[in-house]
Design a protein around this motif. Structure first.
Motif, mmCIF file in Angstrom:
data_model
loop_
_atom_site.group_PDB
_atom_site.id
_atom_site.type_symbol
_atom_site.label_atom_id
_atom_site.label_comp_id
_atom_site.label_asym_id
_atom_site.label_seq_id
_atom_site.Cartn_x
_atom_site.Cartn_y
_atom_site.Cartn_z
ATOM 1 N N SER A 27 0.874 -1.175 0.000
ATOM 2 C CA SER A 27 0.000 0.000 0.000
ATOM 3 C C SER A 27 0.913 1.227 0.000
ATOM 4 N N LEU A 28 0.377 2.331 -0.484
ATOM 5 C CA LEU A 28 1.242 3.490 -0.753
ATOM 6 C C LEU A 28 1.635 4.231 0.524
ATOM 7 N N ASN A 29 1.105 3.786 1.664
ATOM 8 C CA ASN A 29 1.501 4.421 2.926
ATOM 9 C C ASN A 29 2.754 3.778 3.526
ATOM 10 N N PHE A 30 3.365 2.824 2.836
ATOM 11 C CA PHE A 30 4.621 2.263 3.341
ATOM 12 C C PHE A 30 5.672 3.374 3.368
ATOM 13 N N SER A 31 6.291 3.549 4.528
ATOM 14 C CA SER A 31 7.342 4.567 4.653
ATOM 15 C C SER A 31 8.684 3.943 4.245
ATOM 16 N N ASP A 32 9.694 4.781 4.144
ATOM 17 C CA ASP A 32 11.025 4.241 3.834
ATOM 18 C C ASP A 32 11.468 3.280 4.940
ATOM 19 N N ALA A 33 11.095 3.619 6.189
ATOM 20 C CA ALA A 33 11.466 2.734 7.305
ATOM 21 C C ALA A 33 10.752 1.381 7.168
ATOM 22 N N ASP A 34 9.480 1.412 6.769
ATOM 23 C CA ASP A 34 8.754 0.146 6.562
ATOM 24 C C ASP A 34 9.435 -0.675 5.468
ATOM 25 N N MET A 35 9.852 0.006 4.406
ATOM 26 C CA MET A 35 10.489 -0.711 3.299
ATOM 27 C C MET A 35 11.807 -1.343 3.764
ATOM 28 N N ALA A 36 12.548 -0.589 4.578
ATOM 29 C CA ALA A 36 13.816 -1.123 5.092
ATOM 30 C C ALA A 36 13.534 -2.362 5.942
ATOM 31 N N GLU A 37 12.450 -2.322 6.710
ATOM 32 C CA GLU A 37 12.109 -3.459 7.563
ATOM 33 C C GLU A 37 11.694 -4.677 6.712
ATOM 34 N N VAL A 38 10.922 -4.413 5.658
ATOM 35 C CA VAL A 38 10.542 -5.515 4.758
ATOM 36 C C VAL A 38 11.814 -6.149 4.185
ATOM 37 N N THR A 39 12.716 -5.303 3.716
ATOM 38 C CA THR A 39 13.947 -5.813 3.095
ATOM 39 C C THR A 39 14.732 -6.650 4.117
ATOM 40 N N ARG A 40 14.837 -6.124 5.337
ATOM 41 C CA ARG A 40 15.581 -6.842 6.382
ATOM 42 C C ARG A 40 14.951 -8.229 6.610
ATOM 43 N N ARG A 41 13.621 -8.246 6.653
ATOM 44 C CA ARG A 41 12.946 -9.536 6.919
ATOM 45 C C ARG A 41 13.096 -10.507 5.753
ATOM 46 N N VAL A 42 13.052 -9.977 4.537
ATOM 47 C CA VAL A 42 13.227 -10.876 3.376
ATOM 48 C C VAL A 42 14.637 -11.462 3.406
ATOM 49 N N VAL A 43 15.619 -10.610 3.705
ATOM 50 C CA VAL A 43 17.003 -11.108 3.761
ATOM 51 C C VAL A 43 17.099 -12.206 4.817
ATOM 52 N N ALA A 44 16.516 -11.953 5.999
ATOM 53 C CA ALA A 44 16.592 -12.955 7.081
ATOM 54 C C ALA A 44 15.925 -14.262 6.647
ATOM 55 N N ALA A 45 14.754 -14.156 6.024
ATOM 56 C CA ALA A 45 14.028 -15.362 5.592
ATOM 57 C C ALA A 45 14.847 -16.139 4.562
ATOM 58 N N CYS A 46 15.427 -15.419 3.619
ATOM 59 C CA CYS A 46 16.204 -16.080 2.560
ATOM 60 C C CYS A 46 17.452 -16.742 3.156
ATOM 61 N N GLN A 47 18.048 -16.071 4.135
ATOM 62 C CA GLN A 47 19.252 -16.663 4.729
ATOM 63 C C GLN A 47 18.920 -17.974 5.441
ATOM 64 N N HIS A 48 17.759 -18.003 6.096
ATOM 65 C CA HIS A 48 17.330 -19.258 6.722
ATOM 66 C C HIS A 48 17.115 -20.334 5.665
ATOM 67 N N MET A 49 16.434 -19.929 4.599
ATOM 68 C CA MET A 49 16.108 -20.895 3.542
ATOM 69 C C MET A 49 17.408 -21.458 2.932
ATOM 70 N N GLN A 50 18.352 -20.550 2.752
ATOM 71 C CA GLN A 50 19.636 -20.963 2.174
ATOM 72 C C GLN A 50 20.377 -21.909 3.141
ATOM 73 N N ALA A 51 20.402 -21.501 4.415
ATOM 74 C CA ALA A 51 21.120 -22.314 5.414
ATOM 75 C C ALA A 51 20.471 -23.687 5.566
ATOM 76 N N ASP A 52 19.177 -23.759 5.342
ATOM 77 C CA ASP A 52 18.480 -25.047 5.478
ATOM 78 C C ASP A 52 18.609 -25.922 4.232
ATOM 79 N N GLY A 53 19.378 -25.482 3.261
ATOM 80 C CA GLY A 53 19.734 -26.361 2.141
ATOM 81 C C GLY A 53 18.753 -26.417 0.981
ATOM 82 N N TRP A 54 17.739 -25.572 0.995
ATOM 83 C CA TRP A 54 16.724 -25.690 -0.063
ATOM 84 C C TRP A 54 17.221 -25.203 -1.418
ATOM 85 N N TRP A 55 18.226 -24.346 -1.402
ATOM 86 C CA TRP A 55 18.729 -23.833 -2.682
ATOM 87 C C TRP A 55 19.988 -24.568 -3.142
ATOM 88 N N TRP A 56 20.163 -25.755 -2.631
ATOM 89 C CA TRP A 56 21.280 -26.609 -3.096
ATOM 90 C C TRP A 56 21.178 -26.749 -4.629
#
Ligand SMILES: Cc1ncc(COP(=O)(O)O)c(C=O)c1O
Length: 555
Positions: A498-527
């Motif tokens: 939604s267009l009310n996402f602030s820059d801080a919200d976007m930074a938080e989304v990015t941080r969470r996506v990175v964290a999720a992907c790192q877990h996924m990677q560490a768990d071997g799914w992207w072998w």
């Protein structure tokens, strides 16, 4: 004349007509996308042949032939993920399980979140709650108090933020309250809504309906009625609601009827068909396809071999729409923009303003209801009329009990009022640049973290693409939920902001996506190995299907 001679003469006379018909048929075939998405009849036939089967537990972890040590990582990772999801949302999950059996919608979306072979195991081990207790800002809170950033966009309804719609709904209900359920007659705010919609759409008349599907249906019916032609042209992959004529192929019990599904954006064969055929009533355009022309909506259940491509070229799509406009004008074909999804998201005047093209009819829905259900058709006067004064029995009937319900009209009124305020106008200023910059920043963060995903953006609508092949990309939606990001059932195919996402919200989304992907990677799914390559994946699936089909079992 002897009979043989007569028959030969007749056959000869009929030859040019037969050849012409075959030539036209060929032209039409060439204008269809070579993929199954472009051949709805074949897609439907083939869909019927696809046998259902589920991977066993062992197969689930080794679908790409990963070695035992990678499988062990995956098992441990999935167990941890499962436990975390259950722990954080136990009440929400209990209610979801309780209601599932009696709620068809939930069964459907639950089944089609991921590729079907994995679906059963996922449903048993990675449950996602279907209930929310409250919503505020950019967050949803479930029954256990677990909060998630909302990337579902409420199927696209949520353009300006959850609180914006709460206010519109409250105002709408209050405004309509004096009439309660009075239908047939109108609340006075309807006069204002009609005037504003005429101005926004640049068209002469407005009709109100209850959903986007209904609005599209009515626009197409009117185009057929006034042109006295039967066929609707839609473009490969475009969604226009679940009504039969605009949803040919899988997903529809009836075979495609008077619909041509043609290649999108810049295609010369499509233009040739539009320029030469005389049976086309209207061309239906969903401008969301600019993000992935000729492809279906990018749901994770179709992420079978891990490949998904998308990309928005504003100049190219603009040029295409201008060409369509010109051809439709020349040929007397009704050009319909289906703005149910993108209307008001790209510009205050919708896709027409954004791409600088005036359609003959426009459908709106979703956000325009200010949070309540709605569908709207705007069109030129000569196309909107549902009767012919010179033939009173020849009408194009359309009425609906709840059309223009006072509460909906009130919420729409509140929405349209807010649209004109300086605060909302300010949101539109520099909108495209802002969201393109946000997508670029997101992609930079992925590059810096060496993660194999990127986004393609049409303003605030993003599609995740993957830079590695894999059988498991769809799992990311569960890691994202663990990280506190809520997606709709199509998963990573759509992040709808939604267009009310602030820059801080976007930074938080990015941080969470990175964290999720790192877990996924560490768990071997992207072998990566020979079995995770697209060709190998497709071959394996084909083999499984053939085995199932012809022996009723696998292995
Ligand atoms: C472009 C488009 N048209 C029509 C529809 C159907 O609208 P509804 O779901 O309100 O029937 C949708 C819904 O997603 C849509 O995106």
């Amino acid at each position: 004349m002897p009979t043989e001679t007569l028959l030969a003469t007749l056959a000869l006379a009929a030859l040019p007509a037969a050849l012409y018909k075959a030539w036209r048929r060929l032209q039409l075939s060439r204008a269809k996308h070579p993929s199954l998405a472009g051949h709805s009849l074949w897609a439907k036939r083939i869909a019927r042949l696809v046998p259902g089967y589920s991977y066993t537990e062992a197969e689930f972890f080794a679908a790409d032939g990963a070695p035992p040590e990678v499988q062990a990582l995956r098992r441990a990772g999935l167990a941890r993920l499962s436990q975390r999801l259950r722990m954080r949302s136990s009440r929400t999950l209990a209610l979801t399980a309780e209601v599932r059996e009696g709620l068809s919608d939930l069964q459907f979306t639950g089944r089609y979140r991921v590729p079907f072979q994995f679906s059963e195991y996922v449903r048993a081990n990675l449950p996602l709650g279907a209930f929310w207790a409250s919503a505020e800002g950019v967050e949803l809170t479930d029954l256990d108090g677990t909060r998630c950033i909302d990337l579902t966009g409420s199927y696209g309804v949520n353009v300006f933020g959850l609180d914006f719609y709460k206010a519109c709904m409250a105002e709408g209900l209050a405004l309509g309250n004096s009439l309660g359920p009075v239908l047939g007659g109108y609340h006075p705010c309807v006069a204002d809504n009609v005037a504003r919609l005429k101005a926004i759409s640049g068209l002469d008349e407005v009709s109100f309906h209850m959903s986007g599907t209904e609005a599209v249906m009515q626009a197409v019916r009117l185009a057929r009625y006034h042109t006295r032609k039967r066929y609707v042209v839609r473009f490969t992959g475009a969604y226009h609601g679940w009504w039969e004529d605009v949803q040919p192929g899988p997903g529809n019990p009836l075979p495609p009827r008077e619909t041509y599904t043609l290649k999108d954006m810049g295609d010369a064969d499509t233009l040739r068909v539009l320029r030469t055929r005389t049976d086309i009533a209207c061309v239906l355009v969903n401008p969301l396809q600019a993000l992935h022309p000729n492809r279906n909506a990018p749901g994770d259940s179709t992420l079978v071999d891990g490949q998904r491509s998308a990309g928005f070229d504003r100049a190219a799509y603009t040029a295409w729409l201008h060409t369509l406009r010109q051809v439709c004008t020349e040929r007397g074909i009704v050009l319909i923009f289906d703005e149910v999804f993108v209307g008001f998201r790209l510009a205050p005047g919708g896709a027409q303003e954004y791409f600088g093209v005036q359609a003959d009819m426009v459908t709106y829905g979703k956000t325009l209801g200010g949070g309540l259900p709605v569908g709207v058709v705007c069109g030129r006067q000569h196309l909107m009329q549902r009767f012919r004064p010179e033939r009173p029995a020849d009408i194009c009937f359309a009425r609906g009990t709840f059309n223009a319900h006072p509460a909906v009209m009130g919420a729409m009124h509140a929405f349209l009022n807010r649209l004109q305020t300086p605060e909302v106008q300010a949101i539109y200023s520099g909108l495209d640049e802002r969201w393109q910059a946000r997508a670029a920043a997101f992609n930079r963060a992925m590059t810096e973290a060496s993660l194999p995903l990127r986004v393609e953006a049409l303003s605030s609508i993003w599609t995740v693409t993957y830079q590695l092949p894999s059988r498991y990309h769809w799992l990311l939606q569960f890691y994202l939920r663990e990280a506190g990001l809520a997606l709709s059932w199509v998963g990573t195919g759509r992040f709808i902001f939604s267009l009310n996402f602030s820059d801080a919200d976007m930074a938080e989304v990015t941080r969470r996506v990175v964290a999720a992907c790192q877990h996924m990677q560490a768990d071997g799914w992207w072998w990566q190995g020979p079995g995770s390559q697209p060709k190998a994946i497709r071959r394996k699936i084909l083999k499984e299907m053939l085995q199932m089909r012809f022996t009723g079992k696998r292995g």
